[in-house]
Enzyme design. Structure first.
Site, PDB file in Angstrom:
ATOM      1  N   TYR A  42       0.873  -0.920   0.035  1.00  0.00           N
ATOM      2  CA  TYR A  42       0.052   0.192  -0.067  1.00  0.00           C
ATOM      3  C   TYR A  42       0.960   1.039   0.165  1.00  0.00           C
ATOM      4  CZ  TYR A  42      -3.331  -3.352   1.751  1.00  0.00           C
ATOM      5  OH  TYR A  42      -4.027  -4.620   1.655  1.00  0.00           O
ATOM      6  N   TRP A  46      -4.118   6.254   2.709  1.00  0.00           N
ATOM      7  CA  TRP A  46      -5.430   5.671   2.932  1.00  0.00           C
ATOM      8  C   TRP A  46      -6.235   6.352   3.936  1.00  0.00           C
ATOM      9  CZ3 TRP A  46      -2.647   2.922  -0.489  1.00  0.00           C
ATOM     10  CH2 TRP A  46      -3.078   1.965  -1.313  1.00  0.00           C
ATOM     11  N   SER A  47      -7.356   6.617   3.828  1.00  0.00           N
ATOM     12  CA  SER A  47      -7.957   7.382   4.404  1.00  0.00           C
ATOM     13  C   SER A  47      -8.371   6.888   6.044  1.00  0.00           C
ATOM     14  CB  SER A  47      -9.272   7.546   3.978  1.00  0.00           C
ATOM     15  OG  SER A  47     -10.332   8.137   4.929  1.00  0.00           O
ATOM     16  N   TRP A  48      -9.233   5.732   6.064  1.00  0.00           N
ATOM     17  CA  TRP A  48      -9.144   5.350   7.904  1.00  0.00           C
ATOM     18  C   TRP A  48      -7.781   4.817   8.343  1.00  0.00           C
ATOM     19  CZ3 TRP A  48     -12.096   0.738   9.854  1.00  0.00           C
ATOM     20  CH2 TRP A  48     -11.775  -0.496   9.182  1.00  0.00           C
ATOM     21  N   ASP A  49      -6.860   4.565   7.544  1.00  0.00           N
ATOM     22  CA  ASP A  49      -5.453   4.174   7.932  1.00  0.00           C
ATOM     23  C   ASP A  49      -4.793   5.557   8.671  1.00  0.00           C
ATOM     24  OD1 ASP A  49      -4.131   1.536   6.837  1.00  0.00           O
ATOM     25  OD2 ASP A  49      -5.691   2.321   5.641  1.00  0.00           O
ATOM     26  N   TYR A  96       0.314  -0.230  -7.850  1.00  0.00           N
ATOM     27  CA  TYR A  96      -0.983  -0.308  -6.915  1.00  0.00           C
ATOM     28  C   TYR A  96      -2.014  -0.138  -8.071  1.00  0.00           C
ATOM     29  CZ  TYR A  96      -4.716  -0.289  -3.922  1.00  0.00           C
ATOM     30  OH  TYR A  96      -5.768  -0.733  -3.249  1.00  0.00           O
ATOM     31  N   GLY A 185     -14.013  -0.591   4.491  1.00  0.00           N
ATOM     32  CA  GLY A 185     -12.801  -1.169   5.136  1.00  0.00           C
ATOM     33  C   GLY A 185     -12.492  -2.530   5.148  1.00  0.00           C
ATOM     34  N   ASP A 187     -12.978  -5.478   3.057  1.00  0.00           N
ATOM     35  CA  ASP A 187     -13.143  -5.543   1.764  1.00  0.00           C
ATOM     36  C   ASP A 187     -13.981  -6.569   1.118  1.00  0.00           C
ATOM     37  OD1 ASP A 187     -11.159  -3.698   2.002  1.00  0.00           O
ATOM     38  OD2 ASP A 187      -9.918  -4.101   0.462  1.00  0.00           O
ATOM     39  N   TRP A 373     -10.729 -10.554   4.768  1.00  0.00           N
ATOM     40  CA  TRP A 373     -11.571  -9.989   5.822  1.00  0.00           C
ATOM     41  C   TRP A 373     -12.567 -11.284   6.244  1.00  0.00           C
ATOM     42  CZ3 TRP A 373     -11.429  -6.404   9.284  1.00  0.00           C
ATOM     43  CH2 TRP A 373     -10.574  -5.334   9.067  1.00  0.00           C
ATOM     44  N   GLU A 416      -0.142  -7.133   9.401  1.00  0.00           N
ATOM     45  CA  GLU A 416      -1.461  -6.395   8.825  1.00  0.00           C
ATOM     46  C   GLU A 416      -2.526  -7.011   9.480  1.00  0.00           C
ATOM     47  OE1 GLU A 416      -3.660  -5.543   4.626  1.00  0.00           O
ATOM     48  OE2 GLU A 416      -1.851  -6.855   4.475  1.00  0.00           O
TER      49      GLU A 416
END
Length: 454
Positions: A42, A46-49, A96, A185, A187, A373, A416
């Site tokens: 990555y 990234w937003s929520w990261d 990416y 989030g 995925d 997930w 991760e």
């Protein structure tokens, strides 16, 4: 950089070693303006990261934590949305996928106010940003006031929430809908399978999966699912990322996404109060969202919150970690909090035996311990649940989860995610939010969970 490592630390040798390791991950993943989740898999922002990263960075450098959020919000669209990826122009497009030339944000999103100087994605991620900003402010209120941190961020975060309320309340009430599996989030959670069945996958030659260069196919979403993700993103792009005209063939109400909006509305209320502004609208929104979350997504028989598929307005019969995250809501009724704790400790999630909370029902038909997930345990969702347990006075359960979190973070080289049974590291190593939230658990005593109570 040495100054970051020399800030006050927990006193035990093990805690000191863990803290230094976590700090090193964040230093190594810093780009100069923000932090990448991983240098390999990555390579962008990234937003929520970034929100989770800022929560950890506040224990090392409040200034850097502020910059993490400020750099993300610099890419905010004029309609208020915070895109889920901000692309680094120095990174090659083939590093990416989907890359900037797929999203085409500055052209496809121009009519609704996408930035022209930055390339971003067009979808969003969970709204945990206001909570992060409030915690960063509280870490050093004097520095925050000196730099006008809340004064600058509050209107941007309020516009972000306004976008969600105005454009994404697609169901029969106030709950916010996500329109792509990447938005919540989580995925490829089994919770999305039913809705995704209606989506025709993009053909295999329409995309090239860069994620498989850094992860084993058995750990990642299948090609068919990935084709569906690409199809949905393509349709959204072709609609100009305009929620008023986009087809939204995938639209679900997700418990975790709405929970984080509730908690962040409470954080915005605290910010408004600090700035001498009216906080009532934020508290009213949080109350209404909580009421509807319970009314529309709570499954009393199963003891968990469910995802609602808006195409047929039915609850999805899957038990996922998303249904446990409402524990974070301070005003959640005690009987529901108690049932969630029982579910957490029961056979579906087995929190008393596993070190972290599995992302999916251990006995569910789609359980796969290594596939993204669909079973693995993630550090960010366990952090959210640990925080929720403390906010409801479940200190024994919270302490057990905290201890497991810290042990697994160290053993896995800040992975991760991990196998929920063995604790074996999966996905990327030296992952930024794992390191950041490790720092937070090492450095906080739990008092901040009480601050958001209305």
């Amino acid at each position: 950089m040495k100054a970051l490592l020399d800030r006050p630390v927990p006193t035990t040798t093990a805690a000191l070693t863990l803290r230094r390791g976590a700090a090193r991950v964040l230093i190594d993943n810093w780009t100069g303006t923000s932090t990448v989740p991983s240098r390999t898999l990555y390579p962008h922002q990234w937003s929520w990261d970034s929100a989770f990263i800022a929560i950890g960075l506040r224990h090392l450098s409040v200034r850097r934590a502020q910059q993490e959020l400020e750099s993300l919000l610099a890419a905010q669209w004029a309609d208020g949305r915070i895109p889920h990826i901000v692309f680094n122009a120095a990174v090659p497009h083939d590093a990416y996928f989907p890359s900037p030339d797929f999203w085409q944000s500055s052209s496809a999103g121009r009519a609704i106010g996408a930035p022209t100087a930055l390339e971003t994605s067009g979808i969003v991620q969970p709204p945990v940003h206001a909570l992060a900003a409030w915690l960063v402010h509280e870490a050093d209120p004097a520095e925050s006031a000196r730099r006008g941190f809340l004064h600058r961020l509050y209107p941007r975060l309020a516009a972000w929430h306004d976008y969600l309320h105005a454009r994404r309340a697609l169901g029969d009430g106030a709950l916010i809908a996500v329109v792509h599996p990447w938005e919540p989030g989580m995925d490829n959670s089994p919770c999305w399978d039913k809705a995704l069945q209606r989506v025709e996958p993009a053909p295999p030659d329409a995309f090239r999966r860069a994620d498989l260069n850094h992860g084993h196919p058995s750990d990642r979403p299948t090609d068919v699912d990935y084709g569906r993700y690409v199809r949905l993103a393509t349709d959204y792009r072709e609609a100009g990322y305009d929620d008023r005209t986009a087809p939204h063939r995938f639209a679900v109400e997700d418990p975790a996404f709405n929970t984080l909006l509730i908690v962040s509305e409470l954080a915005l209320g605290k910010m408004a109060q600090e700035l001498g502004l009216a906080n009532g609208p934020h508290l009213a929104r949080a109350d209404e969202l909580t009421r509807q979350l319970i009314g529309r997504l709570w499954d009393d028989k199963a003891g968990i919150f469910r995802v609602r598929d808006l195409t047929d307005s039915t609850l999805v019969d899957e038990s996922s970690v998303t249904g446990l995250i409402p524990l974070m809501i301070p005003q959640l009724p005690n009987d529901i909090a108690d049932q969630l704790c029982q579910t957490l400790a029961g056979p579906r999630f087995n929190a008393s035996a596993t070190q972290l909370v599995p992302s999916y029902d251990l006995n569910g038909p789609a359980f796969a311990p290594h596939r993204y997930w669909r079973g693995p345990a993630w550090f960010n969702t366990s952090w959210l649940i640990e925080r929720g347990l403390r906010s409801h006075g479940k200190h024994t359960c919270a302490a057990r989860l905290r201890q497991g979190f810290l042990a697994d973070a160290g053993r896995s080289d800040f992975a991760e995610y991990i196998d929920p049974s063995t604790g074996a590291a999966r996905g990327a190593r030296n992952f930024s939010w794992t390191a950041a939230l490790t720092l937070d658990l090492l450095c906080t005593d739990g008092a901040d969970t009480k601050e958001l109570s209305p």
